[in-house]
Scaffold this motif. Structure first.
Motif, PDB file in Angstrom:
ATOM      1  N   GLY A  16      28.902 -32.721 -48.253  1.00 38.01           N
ATOM      2  CA  GLY A  16      29.470 -32.253 -47.156  1.00 38.01           C
ATOM      3  C   GLY A  16      30.009 -33.296 -46.060  1.00 38.01           C
ATOM      4  O   GLY A  16      29.886 -34.632 -46.342  1.00 38.01           O
ATOM      5  N   SER A  17      30.506 -32.622 -45.067  1.00 36.92           N
ATOM      6  CA  SER A  17      31.037 -33.519 -43.923  1.00 36.92           C
ATOM      7  C   SER A  17      30.384 -33.320 -42.775  1.00 36.92           C
ATOM      8  O   SER A  17      29.939 -32.036 -42.393  1.00 36.92           O
ATOM      9  N   LEU A  18      30.516 -34.536 -41.639  1.00 35.58           N
ATOM     10  CA  LEU A  18      30.269 -34.175 -40.336  1.00 35.58           C
ATOM     11  C   LEU A  18      31.095 -35.173 -39.748  1.00 35.58           C
ATOM     12  O   LEU A  18      31.565 -36.071 -40.033  1.00 35.58           O
ATOM     13  N   ARG A  19      31.281 -34.716 -38.352  1.00 38.35           N
ATOM     14  CA  ARG A  19      32.101 -35.648 -37.470  1.00 38.35           C
ATOM     15  C   ARG A  19      31.273 -35.907 -36.165  1.00 38.35           C
ATOM     16  O   ARG A  19      31.065 -34.929 -35.512  1.00 38.35           O
ATOM     17  N   LEU A  20      30.671 -37.150 -36.045  1.00 37.34           N
ATOM     18  CA  LEU A  20      30.021 -37.406 -34.604  1.00 37.34           C
ATOM     19  C   LEU A  20      31.082 -37.670 -33.504  1.00 37.34           C
ATOM     20  O   LEU A  20      32.136 -38.641 -33.978  1.00 37.34           O
ATOM     21  N   SER A  21      30.626 -37.520 -32.322  1.00 44.46           N
ATOM     22  CA  SER A  21      31.326 -38.015 -31.306  1.00 44.46           C
ATOM     23  C   SER A  21      30.287 -38.682 -30.374  1.00 44.46           C
ATOM     24  O   SER A  21      29.183 -38.427 -30.205  1.00 44.46           O
ATOM     25  N   CYS A  22      31.177 -39.629 -29.729  1.00 43.23           N
ATOM     26  CA  CYS A  22      30.334 -40.275 -28.546  1.00 43.23           C
ATOM     27  C   CYS A  22      31.151 -40.317 -27.379  1.00 43.23           C
ATOM     28  O   CYS A  22      32.076 -41.105 -27.273  1.00 43.23           O
ATOM     29  N   ALA A  91      19.515 -39.952 -41.182  1.00 42.97           N
ATOM     30  CA  ALA A  91      19.272 -40.884 -40.091  1.00 42.97           C
ATOM     31  C   ALA A  91      19.533 -40.403 -38.677  1.00 42.97           C
ATOM     32  O   ALA A  91      20.231 -39.482 -38.693  1.00 42.97           O
ATOM     33  N   ALA A  92      19.141 -41.043 -37.739  1.00 38.65           N
ATOM     34  CA  ALA A  92      19.509 -40.858 -36.296  1.00 38.65           C
ATOM     35  C   ALA A  92      20.731 -41.913 -36.308  1.00 38.65           C
ATOM     36  O   ALA A  92      20.674 -43.004 -36.581  1.00 38.65           O
ATOM     37  N   TYR A  93      21.852 -41.292 -35.688  1.00 35.58           N
ATOM     38  CA  TYR A  93      22.985 -42.213 -35.525  1.00 35.58           C
ATOM     39  C   TYR A  93      23.235 -42.440 -33.980  1.00 35.58           C
ATOM     40  O   TYR A  93      23.024 -41.539 -33.285  1.00 35.58           O
ATOM     41  N   TYR A  94      23.530 -43.528 -33.777  1.00 38.16           N
ATOM     42  CA  TYR A  94      23.670 -44.192 -32.539  1.00 38.16           C
ATOM     43  C   TYR A  94      25.014 -44.722 -32.053  1.00 38.16           C
ATOM     44  O   TYR A  94      25.487 -45.663 -33.154  1.00 38.16           O
ATOM     45  N   CYS A  95      25.747 -44.492 -30.987  1.00 42.81           N
ATOM     46  CA  CYS A  95      26.996 -44.911 -30.816  1.00 42.81           C
ATOM     47  C   CYS A  95      26.449 -46.329 -29.749  1.00 42.81           C
ATOM     48  O   CYS A  95      25.272 -46.233 -29.176  1.00 42.81           O
ATOM     49  N   ALA A  96      27.058 -47.385 -29.881  1.00 41.60           N
ATOM     50  CA  ALA A  96      27.183 -48.534 -29.111  1.00 41.60           C
ATOM     51  C   ALA A  96      28.319 -49.090 -28.411  1.00 41.60           C
ATOM     52  O   ALA A  96      29.236 -49.011 -29.290  1.00 41.60           O
ATOM     53  N   TYR A 110      25.532 -55.566 -28.658  1.00 38.88           N
ATOM     54  CA  TYR A 110      25.944 -54.316 -27.862  1.00 38.88           C
ATOM     55  C   TYR A 110      25.124 -53.911 -26.434  1.00 38.88           C
ATOM     56  O   TYR A 110      24.078 -54.147 -26.478  1.00 38.88           O
ATOM     57  N   ASP A 111      25.758 -53.692 -25.341  1.00 40.05           N
ATOM     58  CA  ASP A 111      25.096 -53.760 -24.060  1.00 40.05           C
ATOM     59  C   ASP A 111      24.738 -52.373 -23.731  1.00 40.05           C
ATOM     60  O   ASP A 111      23.848 -52.038 -22.861  1.00 40.05           O
ATOM     61  N   TYR A 112      25.235 -51.452 -24.382  1.00 41.11           N
ATOM     62  CA  TYR A 112      25.056 -49.657 -23.829  1.00 41.11           C
ATOM     63  C   TYR A 112      24.979 -49.070 -25.307  1.00 41.11           C
ATOM     64  O   TYR A 112      25.554 -49.359 -26.335  1.00 41.11           O
ATOM     65  N   TRP A 113      23.878 -48.132 -25.317  1.00 38.45           N
ATOM     66  CA  TRP A 113      23.864 -47.376 -26.042  1.00 38.45           C
ATOM     67  C   TRP A 113      23.694 -45.839 -25.959  1.00 38.45           C
ATOM     68  O   TRP A 113      23.048 -45.395 -24.612  1.00 38.45           O
ATOM     69  N   GLY A 114      23.815 -44.841 -26.698  1.00 39.98           N
ATOM     70  CA  GLY A 114      23.560 -43.691 -26.619  1.00 39.98           C
ATOM     71  C   GLY A 114      22.435 -43.371 -26.910  1.00 39.98           C
ATOM     72  O   GLY A 114      21.425 -44.101 -27.531  1.00 39.98           O
ATOM     73  N   GLN A 115      21.820 -42.057 -27.029  1.00 49.53           N
ATOM     74  CA  GLN A 115      20.287 -41.562 -27.347  1.00 49.53           C
ATOM     75  C   GLN A 115      20.338 -41.235 -28.739  1.00 49.53           C
ATOM     76  O   GLN A 115      19.093 -41.083 -29.215  1.00 49.53           O
ATOM     77  N   GLY A 116      21.357 -41.038 -29.431  1.00 48.31           N
ATOM     78  CA  GLY A 116      21.337 -40.641 -30.869  1.00 48.31           C
ATOM     79  C   GLY A 116      21.449 -39.338 -31.091  1.00 48.31           C
ATOM     80  O   GLY A 116      21.221 -38.476 -30.306  1.00 48.31           O
TER      81      GLY A 116
END
Length: 123
Positions: A16-22, A91-96, A110-116
């Motif tokens: 399947g597919s997923l689209r992550l957004s940040c 997994a937990a996916y994080y944007c940075a 990377y200086d900034y991170w999302g919560q995952g």
């Protein structure tokens, strides 16, 4: 105050597919490097994909051909389209986001991170 907020994770069957957004706020990242990392239970966080300040994209070997990173500068939002998902993508996916325009594969760049956001792929 800079904030990165991920969304789009969930449970999906293999193939399947997923689209992550940040979504970013507090700063514009269109001219800076942004990336996606992931961390599976018991494993170290690893680089998935990145986009430079000039729009060049980079992928980990496991992501090539299946994942696509993109960015909507007008919305200050980073995306990760994931297709042909496998159980090992769980997994937990994080944007940075970085204050540099160059993509690097190490977390410390990377200086900034999302919560995952959690991605679970069932077999």
């Amino acid at each position: 105050q800079v904030q990165l907020v991920e969304s789009g994770g969930g449970l999906v069957q293999a193939g399947g597919s997923l689209r992550l957004s940040c979504a970013a706020s507090g700063r514009t990242f269109s001219n800076y490097a942004e990336a996606w990392f992931r961390q599976a239970p018991g494993k170290e966080r690893e680089f998935v994909s990145g986009i430079s300040g000039t729009g060049y994209t980079y992928y980990a070997d496991f992501a090539k051909g299946r994942f696509t990173i993109s960015r909507d500068n007008a919305k200050n939002t980073l995306y990760l389209q994931m297709n042909s998902l496998k159980p090992e993508d769980t997994a937990a996916y994080y944007c940075a986001a970085s204050r540099d325009w160059v993509v690097r594969t190490t977390q410390g760049a990377y200086d900034y991170w999302g919560q995952g956001t959690q991605v679970t792929v069932s077999s």
